[in-house]
Scaffold this motif. Structure first.
Motif, PDB file in Angstrom:
ATOM      1  N   ASN A   1       0.608  -1.346  -0.011  1.00 49.21           N
ATOM      2  CA  ASN A   1      -0.017  -0.105  -0.029  1.00 49.21           C
ATOM      3  C   ASN A   1       1.069   1.355   0.168  1.00 49.21           C
ATOM      4  OD1 ASN A   1      -1.715   2.087   0.522  1.00 49.21           O
ATOM      5  ND2 ASN A   1      -2.872   0.956   2.262  1.00 49.21           N
ATOM      6  N   LEU A   2       0.859   2.049  -0.962  1.00 51.19           N
ATOM      7  CA  LEU A   2       1.754   3.282  -1.230  1.00 51.19           C
ATOM      8  C   LEU A   2       1.520   4.124  -0.071  1.00 51.19           C
ATOM      9  CD1 LEU A   2       1.634   4.297  -5.084  1.00 51.19           C
ATOM     10  CD2 LEU A   2       3.675   3.338  -3.519  1.00 51.19           C
ATOM     11  N   LYS A   3       0.180   4.216   0.458  1.00 52.83           N
ATOM     12  CA  LYS A   3       0.033   5.234   1.645  1.00 52.83           C
ATOM     13  C   LYS A   3       0.686   4.437   3.048  1.00 52.83           C
ATOM     14  CE  LYS A   3      -4.394   6.725  -0.065  1.00 52.83           C
ATOM     15  NZ  LYS A   3      -3.829   7.515  -1.155  1.00 52.83           N
ATOM     16  N   GLU A   4       1.422   3.530   2.947  1.00 54.43           N
ATOM     17  CA  GLU A   4       1.960   3.096   4.315  1.00 54.43           C
ATOM     18  C   GLU A   4       3.400   3.117   4.038  1.00 54.43           C
ATOM     19  OE1 GLU A   4       0.692  -1.013   4.719  1.00 54.43           O
ATOM     20  OE2 GLU A   4      -1.221  -0.550   5.394  1.00 54.43           O
ATOM     21  N   LEU A   5       3.931   3.831   2.851  1.00 56.17           N
ATOM     22  CA  LEU A   5       5.401   3.920   2.738  1.00 56.17           C
ATOM     23  C   LEU A   5       6.003   4.829   4.079  1.00 56.17           C
ATOM     24  CD1 LEU A   5       6.342   4.845  -0.684  1.00 56.17           C
ATOM     25  CD2 LEU A   5       6.382   2.666   0.171  1.00 56.17           C
TER      26      LEU A   5
ATOM     27  N   VAL B   1      10.006   0.080 -11.338  1.00 59.16           N
ATOM     28  CA  VAL B   1       8.738  -0.862 -11.936  1.00 59.16           C
ATOM     29  C   VAL B   1       8.907  -0.486 -13.332  1.00 59.16           C
ATOM     30  CG1 VAL B   1       7.722  -0.233  -9.666  1.00 59.16           C
ATOM     31  CG2 VAL B   1       7.199   1.248 -11.784  1.00 59.16           C
ATOM     32  N   SER B   2       7.823  -1.341 -14.175  1.00 59.56           N
ATOM     33  CA  SER B   2       7.927  -1.151 -15.538  1.00 59.56           C
ATOM     34  C   SER B   2       7.263   0.353 -15.642  1.00 59.56           C
ATOM     35  CB  SER B   2       6.710  -2.083 -16.015  1.00 59.56           C
ATOM     36  OG  SER B   2       5.458  -1.662 -15.683  1.00 59.56           O
ATOM     37  N   ASP B   3       7.851   0.801 -16.873  1.00 59.11           N
ATOM     38  CA  ASP B   3       7.798   2.089 -17.492  1.00 59.11           C
ATOM     39  C   ASP B   3       6.355   2.629 -17.317  1.00 59.11           C
ATOM     40  OD1 ASP B   3      10.469   1.907 -18.041  1.00 59.11           O
ATOM     41  OD2 ASP B   3      10.250   1.810 -20.130  1.00 59.11           O
ATOM     42  N   ASP B   4       5.411   1.786 -17.615  1.00 60.29           N
ATOM     43  CA  ASP B   4       3.893   2.339 -17.561  1.00 60.29           C
ATOM     44  C   ASP B   4       3.649   2.845 -16.252  1.00 60.29           C
ATOM     45  OD1 ASP B   4       3.527   1.265 -20.470  1.00 60.29           O
ATOM     46  OD2 ASP B   4       2.378  -0.393 -19.875  1.00 60.29           O
ATOM     47  N   ALA B   5       4.079   1.994 -15.396  1.00 56.15           N
ATOM     48  CA  ALA B   5       3.673   2.279 -13.923  1.00 56.15           C
ATOM     49  C   ALA B   5       4.107   3.193 -13.117  1.00 56.15           C
ATOM     50  CB  ALA B   5       3.606   1.093 -13.197  1.00 56.15           C
ATOM     51  N   ILE B   6       5.445   3.992 -13.745  1.00 53.65           N
ATOM     52  CA  ILE B   6       5.968   4.954 -13.160  1.00 53.65           C
ATOM     53  C   ILE B   6       4.999   6.274 -12.903  1.00 53.65           C
ATOM     54  CG2 ILE B   6       8.093   6.596 -13.151  1.00 53.65           C
ATOM     55  CD1 ILE B   6       9.594   4.450 -14.764  1.00 53.65           C
ATOM     56  N   GLY B   7       4.366   6.783 -13.789  1.00 50.41           N
ATOM     57  CA  GLY B   7       3.597   7.720 -13.734  1.00 50.41           C
ATOM     58  C   GLY B   7       2.496   7.762 -12.709  1.00 50.41           C
ATOM     59  N   GLU B   8       1.946   6.631 -12.820  1.00 48.93           N
ATOM     60  CA  GLU B   8       0.883   6.194 -11.923  1.00 48.93           C
ATOM     61  C   GLU B   8       1.276   6.174 -10.289  1.00 48.93           C
ATOM     62  OE1 GLU B   8      -1.570   2.684 -12.373  1.00 48.93           O
ATOM     63  OE2 GLU B   8      -2.338   3.148 -10.196  1.00 48.93           O
ATOM     64  N   ILE B   9       2.479   5.848  -9.971  1.00 49.37           N
ATOM     65  CA  ILE B   9       3.059   5.697  -8.801  1.00 49.37           C
ATOM     66  C   ILE B   9       3.475   7.335  -8.347  1.00 49.37           C
ATOM     67  CG2 ILE B   9       5.020   5.083  -7.384  1.00 49.37           C
ATOM     68  CD1 ILE B   9       4.815   2.274  -8.596  1.00 49.37           C
ATOM     69  N   ALA B  10       3.997   7.818  -9.249  1.00 47.04           N
ATOM     70  CA  ALA B  10       4.252   9.262  -8.817  1.00 47.04           C
ATOM     71  C   ALA B  10       3.158  10.054  -8.425  1.00 47.04           C
ATOM     72  CB  ALA B  10       5.170  10.118  -9.938  1.00 47.04           C
TER      73      ALA B  10
END
Lengths: 252, 252
Positions: B47-51, B62-71
């Motif tokens: 869970n990104l909120k638990e970083l 992570v894969s190129d596709d997913a970078i933007g979403e994570i950011a």
């Protein structure tokens, strides 16, 4: 040793080191013949009619085109006559000798580079068991990998070698152009090139594959095609290979 | 460490070995996150909120596709945020942090294979000199080759890497198919593959080239095309690359 090009220049000294005596070098050009003869400390000729008649083996290491012509001009019926080509059938030697064979080292040879032959597969073929045994013995003196391969298999192996060597090398050439166009050094890619070749020493090429085409990353591939817009042939190569990788691969 | 795939699995342990502490692993899937966290002897979350909020560096591998979403889902404005992609511009990280950078290891990573990172070029880019210095220090802990490469250059380098790695590997795949179809072992080609990659470590690919296309040996090429008659795509690849080698090369 008939021929004094890349292959002859690698094989002849290896034979000498293995304790064989190279009694004469032939080449159409005195310059090439002389150079190799000097390395071997032996004599040379540019005239097929002046070939010594008492050698045990006549090894033709010339370009594929020239093998037939040389065979037609040789008269050594009861001597062992062998060529080193990946593509030429053993049969072309039949008119010149009744003791024919093939001695094909599966490697890429460049004049400037000394190659260690001990790991190079030597593919042998012969018209009789006796000749085959002699060629295997000769080959095992310079390499640890001696394999019997018939003319049909050898043709396929040579085709496979084009895909394993010449075409990857052309891919490196394109990579070189791309890095230079971005003011980057080709040397940045050298560890990647070595690792890619090293991986398939212990994994299948299929399992070793990575990259945007395998991942079916359309966005990156479109970006790449855009960069290549002014290079239609490289762009076409990119498209066709990527599409094949997409089809063949499972997702990373 | 945000991500637990091939790149994260190579980098994170290398950082740890270099004396850095990896305080947490994130992955969408608990299985991947848990595996990498176990190797590192650290915690993980899905869970990104638990970083954890107190890390010095947030590394997105992570894969190129997913970078933007994570950011878009990160809020770490005054923390260093870096991705490892060859193709994604640094800018996509701007919404999440004002201390952005790129840490791109130029290598092919497969899960099954441990790679020595010390010779792998690490291409760094950063939004400020301060971040750049920090990334260079981090990179020099795991590799001897740290280079500054901007987003445009990195995109070109990634394209070059496709030609230096993925496409040669696909050529190996075709070679594998051809040898198998002739009842020959792919392993016969392994010394040739290694030598081809080794040659360009000290010669230019142009000078290293050999083979029928370079020699403009039409007869052999026609023979090869005949063998490939039932494989139209491989045949097309053979034709287009051979024709380019013929054009580009000087005679052997």
């Amino acid at each position: 040793m008939i021929g004094a090009g890349n292959v002859a220049t690698r094989l002849a000294p290896a034979f000498k080191e293995a304790g064989r005596s190279v009694v004469q070098v032939y080449s159409r050009t005195a310059d090439s013949a002389g150079k190799l003869a000097k390395i071997l400390d032996t004599g040379f000729t540019t005239n097929l009619k002046e070939l010594k008649q008492d050698a045990d083996l006549y090894l033709i290491a010339v370009s594929d085109d020239a093998i037939g012509e040389i065979a037609r001009n040789l008269e050594i019926m009861h001597k062992m006559l062998v060529h080193t080509s990946g593509s030429v059938p053993m049969e072309v030697l039949r008119t010149a000798s009744n003791q024919t064979g093939v001695f094909y080292p599966l490697q890429t040879f460049s004049r400037e580079r000394k190659t260690n032959l001990s790991q190079v597969p030597i593919c042998v073929e012969a018209g009789s068991d006796e000749i085959l045994a002699k060629l295997k013995l000769l080959a095992s003196g310079i390499s640890d990998k001696v394999v019997e391969v018939d003319s049909d298999q050898r043709k396929m192996l040579h085709l496979a070698a084009v895909f394993a060597c010449n075409f990857p090398n052309f891919m490196y050439q394109i990579a070189d152009q791309i890095t230079r166009s971005a003011n980057l050094e080709f040397s940045l890619l050298k560890p990647l090139i070595i690792e890619t070749a090293s991986k398939v020493q212990s994994m299948s090429p299929e399992n070793a594959q990575t990259g945007p085409a395998l991942r079916r990353d359309k966005k990156i591939m479109e970006q790449h095609l855009e960069v290549l817009e002014n290079y239609p042939v490289i762009r076409e190569i990119y498209k066709i290979i990527s599409s094949e990788i997409e089809k063949s691969g499972s997702i990373e």
